[in-house]
Design a protein around this motif. Structure first.
Motif, mmCIF file in Angstrom:
data_model
loop_
_atom_site.group_PDB
_atom_site.id
_atom_site.type_symbol
_atom_site.label_atom_id
_atom_site.label_comp_id
_atom_site.label_asym_id
_atom_site.label_seq_id
_atom_site.Cartn_x
_atom_site.Cartn_y
_atom_site.Cartn_z
ATOM 1 N N PHE A 23 -29.024 -118.199 -48.281
ATOM 2 C CA PHE A 23 -29.781 -116.953 -48.491
ATOM 3 C C PHE A 23 -28.800 -115.781 -48.608
ATOM 4 O O PHE A 23 -28.488 -115.132 -47.604
ATOM 5 C CB PHE A 23 -30.750 -116.712 -47.326
ATOM 6 C CG PHE A 23 -31.792 -117.780 -47.164
ATOM 7 C CD1 PHE A 23 -33.032 -117.665 -47.790
ATOM 8 C CD2 PHE A 23 -31.533 -118.908 -46.395
ATOM 9 C CE1 PHE A 23 -33.993 -118.658 -47.642
ATOM 10 C CE2 PHE A 23 -32.478 -119.900 -46.243
ATOM 11 C CZ PHE A 23 -33.716 -119.785 -46.867
ATOM 12 N N PRO A 24 -28.332 -115.497 -49.817
ATOM 13 C CA PRO A 24 -27.292 -114.478 -49.961
ATOM 14 C C PRO A 24 -27.726 -113.090 -49.488
ATOM 15 O O PRO A 24 -26.875 -112.273 -49.124
ATOM 16 C CB PRO A 24 -27.014 -114.452 -51.471
ATOM 17 C CG PRO A 24 -27.742 -115.592 -52.062
ATOM 18 C CD PRO A 24 -28.710 -116.143 -51.075
ATOM 19 N N ALA A 25 -29.024 -112.820 -49.440
ATOM 20 C CA ALA A 25 -29.468 -111.483 -49.019
ATOM 21 C C ALA A 25 -29.420 -111.317 -47.496
ATOM 22 O O ALA A 25 -29.644 -110.222 -46.982
ATOM 23 C CB ALA A 25 -30.887 -111.239 -49.510
ATOM 24 N N ILE A 26 -29.141 -112.420 -46.792
ATOM 25 C CA ILE A 26 -29.144 -112.346 -45.321
ATOM 26 C C ILE A 26 -27.725 -112.584 -44.811
ATOM 27 O O ILE A 26 -27.063 -113.532 -45.237
ATOM 28 C CB ILE A 26 -30.092 -113.420 -44.743
ATOM 29 C CG1 ILE A 26 -31.521 -113.113 -45.198
ATOM 30 C CG2 ILE A 26 -29.996 -113.485 -43.216
ATOM 31 C CD1 ILE A 26 -32.553 -114.121 -44.774
ATOM 32 N N SER A 27 -27.257 -111.712 -43.938
ATOM 33 C CA SER A 27 -25.930 -112.005 -43.382
ATOM 34 C C SER A 27 -25.990 -112.142 -41.867
ATOM 35 O O SER A 27 -26.687 -111.383 -41.180
ATOM 36 C CB SER A 27 -24.901 -110.956 -43.795
ATOM 37 O OG SER A 27 -25.427 -109.679 -43.604
ATOM 38 N N VAL A 28 -25.258 -113.149 -41.401
ATOM 39 C CA VAL A 28 -25.131 -113.359 -39.957
ATOM 40 C C VAL A 28 -23.871 -112.599 -39.542
ATOM 41 O O VAL A 28 -22.785 -112.858 -40.047
ATOM 42 C CB VAL A 28 -24.975 -114.861 -39.620
ATOM 43 C CG1 VAL A 28 -24.799 -115.053 -38.118
ATOM 44 C CG2 VAL A 28 -26.165 -115.657 -40.148
ATOM 45 N N LEU A 29 -24.036 -111.632 -38.649
ATOM 46 C CA LEU A 29 -22.901 -110.803 -38.257
ATOM 47 C C LEU A 29 -21.935 -111.599 -37.356
ATOM 48 O O LEU A 29 -22.363 -112.545 -36.698
ATOM 49 C CB LEU A 29 -23.421 -109.554 -37.520
ATOM 50 C CG LEU A 29 -23.798 -108.356 -38.408
ATOM 51 C CD1 LEU A 29 -24.551 -108.705 -39.649
ATOM 52 C CD2 LEU A 29 -24.552 -107.314 -37.607
ATOM 53 N N PRO A 30 -20.672 -111.195 -37.337
ATOM 54 C CA PRO A 30 -19.715 -111.922 -36.479
ATOM 55 C C PRO A 30 -20.144 -111.883 -35.017
ATOM 56 O O PRO A 30 -20.718 -110.896 -34.562
ATOM 57 C CB PRO A 30 -18.408 -111.143 -36.650
ATOM 58 C CG PRO A 30 -18.596 -110.258 -37.819
ATOM 59 C CD PRO A 30 -20.057 -110.048 -38.018
ATOM 60 N N VAL A 31 -19.875 -112.971 -34.308
ATOM 61 C CA VAL A 31 -20.217 -113.044 -32.882
ATOM 62 C C VAL A 31 -18.922 -113.261 -32.104
ATOM 63 O O VAL A 31 -18.376 -114.354 -32.095
ATOM 64 C CB VAL A 31 -21.193 -114.217 -32.597
ATOM 65 C CG1 VAL A 31 -21.551 -114.265 -31.115
ATOM 66 C CG2 VAL A 31 -22.458 -114.099 -33.442
ATOM 67 N N GLU A 32 -18.422 -112.206 -31.472
ATOM 68 C CA GLU A 32 -17.199 -112.384 -30.671
ATOM 69 C C GLU A 32 -17.517 -113.146 -29.384
ATOM 70 O O GLU A 32 -16.699 -113.905 -28.888
ATOM 71 C CB GLU A 32 -16.582 -111.020 -30.333
ATOM 72 C CG GLU A 32 -16.005 -110.304 -31.552
ATOM 73 C CD GLU A 32 -15.391 -108.940 -31.213
ATOM 74 O OE1 GLU A 32 -14.752 -108.372 -32.101
ATOM 75 O OE2 GLU A 32 -15.558 -108.438 -30.077
ATOM 76 N N GLY A 33 -18.709 -112.905 -28.847
ATOM 77 C CA GLY A 33 -19.092 -113.595 -27.619
ATOM 78 C C GLY A 33 -20.537 -113.330 -27.265
ATOM 79 O O GLY A 33 -21.261 -112.649 -27.994
ATOM 80 N N GLY A 34 -20.965 -113.896 -26.127
ATOM 81 C CA GLY A 34 -22.333 -113.647 -25.659
ATOM 82 C C GLY A 34 -23.300 -114.723 -26.096
ATOM 83 O O GLY A 34 -22.904 -115.753 -26.642
ATOM 84 N N TRP A 35 -24.573 -114.470 -25.856
ATOM 85 C CA TRP A 35 -25.605 -115.493 -26.038
ATOM 86 C C TRP A 35 -26.517 -115.238 -27.241
ATOM 87 O O TRP A 35 -27.531 -115.910 -27.396
ATOM 88 C CB TRP A 35 -26.492 -115.564 -24.776
ATOM 89 C CG TRP A 35 -25.834 -116.187 -23.593
ATOM 90 C CD1 TRP A 35 -24.517 -116.554 -23.468
ATOM 91 C CD2 TRP A 35 -26.465 -116.532 -22.343
ATOM 92 N NE1 TRP A 35 -24.293 -117.087 -22.225
ATOM 93 C CE2 TRP A 35 -25.456 -117.093 -21.508
ATOM 94 C CE3 TRP A 35 -27.766 -116.416 -21.844
ATOM 95 C CZ2 TRP A 35 -25.722 -117.544 -20.209
ATOM 96 C CZ3 TRP A 35 -28.028 -116.855 -20.549
ATOM 97 C CH2 TRP A 35 -27.018 -117.421 -19.750
ATOM 98 N N SER A 36 -26.193 -114.218 -28.056
ATOM 99 C CA SER A 36 -27.117 -113.965 -29.166
ATOM 100 C C SER A 36 -26.395 -113.777 -30.484
ATOM 101 O O SER A 36 -25.176 -113.564 -30.517
ATOM 102 C CB SER A 36 -27.999 -112.757 -28.863
ATOM 103 O OG SER A 36 -27.252 -111.749 -28.280
ATOM 104 N N ALA A 37 -27.168 -113.863 -31.564
ATOM 105 C CA ALA A 37 -26.618 -113.616 -32.897
ATOM 106 C C ALA A 37 -27.500 -112.576 -33.580
ATOM 107 O O ALA A 37 -28.718 -112.561 -33.392
ATOM 108 C CB ALA A 37 -26.606 -114.901 -33.708
#
Ligand SMILES: Cc1ncc(COP(=O)(O)O)c(C=O)c1O
Length: 389
Positions: free
Chosen positions: A310-324
């Protein structure tokens, strides 16, 4: 009725009303907000709570900061994360939420202010208000990575500001406090003679590195408090054991500890069995933490793999933690999207506005969810958010 520390209306919002209605109608909802580690199929050793039956707990030894062996065990846990702190600079609490309440009592009068990050943990609104303190936001900006907007911190400063709060890694952006941010914040805090409060409950969960990450006690020049607890570090929220590590110039720490002790002595809230078994419980956290970290990484990988279609959706970088965090097309509002997802697809997610994102449209999911459910929920979420459902 009563205190204005509570919201004027306790009416459930549209999302809560719809969840209730769907559940009453028998819907089986895939809950991508689930962040209770005891409900996501992790394996807890059946004898994990045996140390609570320790006969040492039959004697009540009321110590405002906690009994010494428990404080020493927490200091050792700080050392495991590379932070050198002596046990006499550790205080036990029954949770991180309680730690905030005690620190606000220590630092603030009614009507004073503390700076809180936006986006971040929504409970700050209540935690501050219940202590008659005002939460004043400063910004985290996203430019390929989330960083503190230092100018927004400077703008938010004023005579009634009594502390600057930092969450590292932050919930939900996953961003760690970076060394240069700590240097800036320490300079601002030192100039105003106020402390830093670092919520480091998720610090054990490093995902995509963050080479420049640091921790709140690393500054050393200003009074600082590091908050943590078994709730996240050991996946044991039901045990109600949190802590505060005090750091900074020795005279400041000693003065803060002496005054803090008086507040803690009024409540003595950490139960004796928990204190008597703190060392063993912290130790049992190792195995649970490893499972949680593996789960977070697995789910993030799956989310990224599915989102790639889905090119219109981006998953942001996750440095740490329990969520995206996902950025999704802002065709309609976040609210319309999450309500449609719940009503038509039986999937529950959090909208960005819940965490005070500066703009739309962001969706937040918990990476703790059981894998088959996670994959199923994410597939429906991506299709709906991309407009193909
Ligand atoms: C940033 C942050 N701090 C603190 C907590 C709560 O910790 P505790 O259970 O120790 O009160 C949470 C829970 O989600 C959290 O996200």
């Amino acid at each position: 009725m009563g205190s204005s520390r509570l919201p004027a209306s306790l009416e459930p919002n549209a999302l809560a009303r719809m969840i209730e209605a769907r559940r009453r109608g028998g819907a089986s909802i895939v809950d991508l907000t689930e962040s209770n580690p005891t409900r996501v199929g992790l394996t807890y050793a059946p004898d994990l709570l045996l140390p609570l039956a320790n006969a040492r707990a039959l004697e009540y030894d009321p110590q405002p900061l906690g009994v010494w062996p428990a404080r020493a065990a927490v200091a050792a846990d700080f050392r495991r994360r590379g932070i050198i702190i002596s046990a006499d600079r550790v205080a036990l609490t029954s949770s991180t939420s309680e730690a905030y309440a005690l620190l606000f009592k220590l630092l603030c009068d009614a009507g004073d202010r503390v700076l809180v990050p936006h986006p971040s943990y929504p409970l700050f609104e209540h935690l501050t208000r219940l202590e008659s303190v005002d939460a004043v936001p400063y910004g985290l900006d996203y430019h390929g990575a989330w960083r503190i907007d230092v100018d927004s911190v400077r703008r938010a400063m004023g005579d009634r500001v009594r502390a600057i709060l930092v969450v590292s890694p932050n919930n939900p952006t996953g961003s760690f406090l970076h060394r240069d941010d700590l240097a800036w914040l320490s300079e601002i805090a030192a100039a105003a003679d106020i402390p830093l409060i670092g919520d480091e409950v998720f610090a054990d969960y490093r995902i995509d590195g963050a080479a420049a990450a640091t921790h709140i006690l690393a500054g050393g020049d200003v009074l600082a408090f590091s908050l943590g607890g078994l709730s996240k570090s050991a996946g044991l929220p039901q045990l109600k054991l949190g802590w505060i590590g005090f750091g900074g110039p020795p005279d400041r720490v000693d003065a803060a500890l002496a005054r803090y002790e008086m507040i803690a002595d009024t409540y003595l809230s950490v139960s004796t069995p928990i204190q008597a078994s703190a060392a063993e419980l912290i130790e049992s956290g190792t195995a649970i933490r490893a499972q949680i970290l593996a789960r977070l990484k697995r789910n993030l990988e799956s989310l990224r793999a599915q989102a790639a279609a889905f090119p219109a959706i981006s998953v942001l970088p996750v440095e740490g933690g329990w969520s995206a965090v996902m950025q999704v097309p802002s065709v309609g509002s976040e609210e319309a999207l999450i309500l449609a997802l719940l009503e038509k697809d039986d999937v529950l997610v959090h909208p960005g506005y819940f965490f005070d994102f500066a703009r739309e449209a962001f969706i937040v999911v918990s990476l703790l969810v059981e894998p088959p459910l996670f994959d199923q929920g994410v597939a429906r979420l991506l299709a709906r958010a991309a407009g193909s459902r």
